[in-house]
Design an enzyme around this catalytic site. Structure first.
Site, short mmCIF file in Angstrom:
data_model
loop_
_atom_site.label_atom_id
_atom_site.label_comp_id
_atom_site.label_asym_id
_atom_site.label_seq_id
_atom_site.Cartn_x
_atom_site.Cartn_y
_atom_site.Cartn_z
N GLU A 172 60.50 136.10 50.19
CA GLU A 172 59.44 135.10 50.07
C GLU A 172 59.27 134.69 48.60
OE1 GLU A 172 55.18 134.40 52.21
OE2 GLU A 172 55.51 136.37 51.35
N GLU B 265 47.99 140.07 58.55
CA GLU B 265 48.64 138.76 58.47
C GLU B 265 49.38 138.75 57.14
OE1 GLU B 265 49.70 135.73 57.14
OE2 GLU B 265 47.90 134.50 57.40
N LYS C 6 36.61 142.29 50.47
CA LYS C 6 37.12 142.36 49.10
C LYS C 6 38.02 141.15 48.84
CE LYS C 6 40.69 144.00 47.09
NZ LYS C 6 40.79 143.07 45.93
N CYS D 36 52.07 131.40 53.27
CA CYS D 36 53.01 132.21 54.04
C CYS D 36 53.59 131.44 55.22
CB CYS D 36 52.36 133.50 54.51
SG CYS D 36 50.74 133.29 55.22
#
Length: 484
Positions: free
Chosen positions: A387, A254, A182, A288
């Site tokens: 983040e 992850e 997906k 990231c």
């Protein structure tokens, strides 16, 4: 045969383009222009069910998992060759969907690395490392078999659509699994094209399926899925773990990152600025592993800060298809607002913005934000702990090596980090003490197909790339034979 890119795409299920059970469509926006470049189906739970059924049938009859390894290797290698033949088309679609600079990133870095990754996983199909047998009880021989997990659900993010799709598909297929992938709704097209290329490469029908739209929850909860792999935000990873708990699926996560850059007094300012700035603005900071928190020894604060500010001011921001462009837009208007919000709140709390800190309408009609450097922030500040996922770096100082390590580790994330020093012994000590899945020394960002990539702490677990990734899609079976 060159891949054809349709304006209105379908789902890829059981080896063919397939209409969705839902009539709804998702518009794919070019974030550099705001224009709609294509539409894809807003898939329905029934589409997931069909895709999982196809993947289950393909796994159970062994058309892929029990195919001789040489034939599986040949198919994956052929897929890499087809990607190479269509590299310009795939790179163009990737840049249209994401706003990545075409020459600098999509064609210059992402697609070549994808192709190398797939070639590596083709080779990994025939790796016999770790297969062994022995006698551990009189009269018995034990064999260890590494079996594919089964049908896996895979969810990829919008920041590296084709790269993350390959990082998922490559090891899963090398292990002998079948998959339902997906892609992110914002950037779905290259993943769909990989489905068609997989079929052309000789990968049997049902082994690779691609379903678009908001169907992630159905995928993670489906009883016939045995493992879910996701690259995404930490909160999304937590939701996936909860969803998978009811059926005790394996999870491969992850997740987010907040990478520190530790700069010691013997580091070269020009080198630090070149490496750290690239790692901060590359992919518009939507990475990231991006360099986000620079900690510099107090004795070198002025030099390093000036060099970083100059490097970030020099970034060529603009049209992704213009020659020389190094940085494109952020992915969406909503994400632009989110990144700007982080910087605005930091400024309101007393931080100093040395460069950037605002949208860049002069760069184009899309969602552009200026490369930004911030100082005067406390360790507990939101912009240090959370983040941002944009081209924003902060600069703080330290006195001692121990303090540098403590500051670097002082976040919930643990994906990537870097150390800049000429002292080899210090580099070894600090890299051992940092709680991150990757520690670069005198660089920040490079990856190879052979080396594992994955996180500590709330950056998740499981590895992408390397033979470790293949192992994550396998389960060990013990066979014990009475031989007396």
């Amino acid at each position: 045969m060159a891949v054809a890119v349709a304006k209105d795409m379908q789902l890829w299920i059981n080896g063919q383009w397939t209409d969705s059970a839902s009539a709804a469509r998702i518009e794919v926006e070019n974030p550099a222009t705001g224009e709609t470049v294509a539409t894809v189906p807003a898939g329905a739970p029934a589409d997931v069910d069909r895709a999982v059924a196809a993947a289950k049938a393909a796994f159970e009859d062994g058309r892929w998992s029990r195919l001789p390894r040489g034939q599986r290797q040949a198919a994956l290698w052929k897929l890499a060759e087809l990607m190479q033949a269509d590299i310009e088309t795939l790179a163009r679609v990737e840049s249209e969907d994401t706003g990545k600079p075409y020459e600098f990133l999509s064609l210059g870095a992402d697609l070549p690395f994808c192709i190398d990754n797939m070639r590596f996983f083709a080779a990994a199909v025939r790796d016999t490392h770790g297969h062994h047998a022995g006698e551990y009880m009189p009269g018995y021989t034990s064999l260890y078999r590494r079996e594919p997990v089964g049908v896996v659900g895979q969810i990829t993010p919008w920041n590296y659509p084709v790269l993350m799709a390959v990082w998922k598909l490559g090891p899963a297929l090398a292990a002998g699994c079948t998959t339902v992938l997906k892609p992110a709704s914002l950037t779905p097209r290259t993943a769909l094209l990989l489905g068609e290329l997989a079929a052309e490469a000789g990968i049997p029908d049902g082994v690779v399926n691609v379903v678009t739209g908001g169907v992630g929850r159905r995928l993670t909860a489906h009883p016939d899925i045995r493992m879910v792999s996701i690259t995404g935000a930490t909160e999304t990873g937590k939701d996936v773990m909860r969803s998978c708990a009811d059926t005790l699926k394996r999870v491969h996560l992850e997740l987010g990152g907040k990478a520190p850059v530790l700069v010691f007094e013997d580091a070269d300012p020009a080198h630090v600025a070149a490496k750290a700035s690239l790692a901060a603005f590359c992919n518009s900071g939507q990475d990231c592993t991006a360099a986000t928190r620079v900690y510099v020894h107090k004795s070198r604060e002025k030099e390093i800060t000036e060099a970083l500010v100059e490097a970030m001011r020099s970034v060529a921001v603009g049209d992704p298809f213009a020659p020389g462009t190094q940085m494109g837009p952020l992915i969406s208007a909503g994400h632009l607002e989110a990144v700007a919000g982080f910087v605005d709140r930091a400024r309101a709390a007393g931080a100093t913005v040395l460069t950037g800190g605002a949208p860049m309408p002069e760069a184009g009609p899309g969602h552009f934000y200026a490369p930004t450097v911030i100082t005067g922030v406390e360790q507990g500040a939101e912009i240090i702990q959370q983040e941002v996922f944009g081209p924003v770096i902060t600069i703080q100082t330290f006195d001692t090596e121990a303090e540098a390590v403590a500051l670097g580790n002082d976040v919930v994330y643990g994906l990537a980090s870097s150390v800049f020093t000429a002292d080899v012994a210090r580099a070894m000590r600090v890299s051992a003490a940092l709680e991150f899945g990757t520690v670069w020394v005198n660089d920040h960002l490079p990856l190879t197909s052979e080396t594992p990539h994955g996180g500590f702490k709330q950056s998740g677990f499981g590895k992408d790339l390397s033979s470790e990734a293949v192992g994550d899609y396998q389960v060990t079976k013990h066979v014990m034979i009475l031989n007396s």
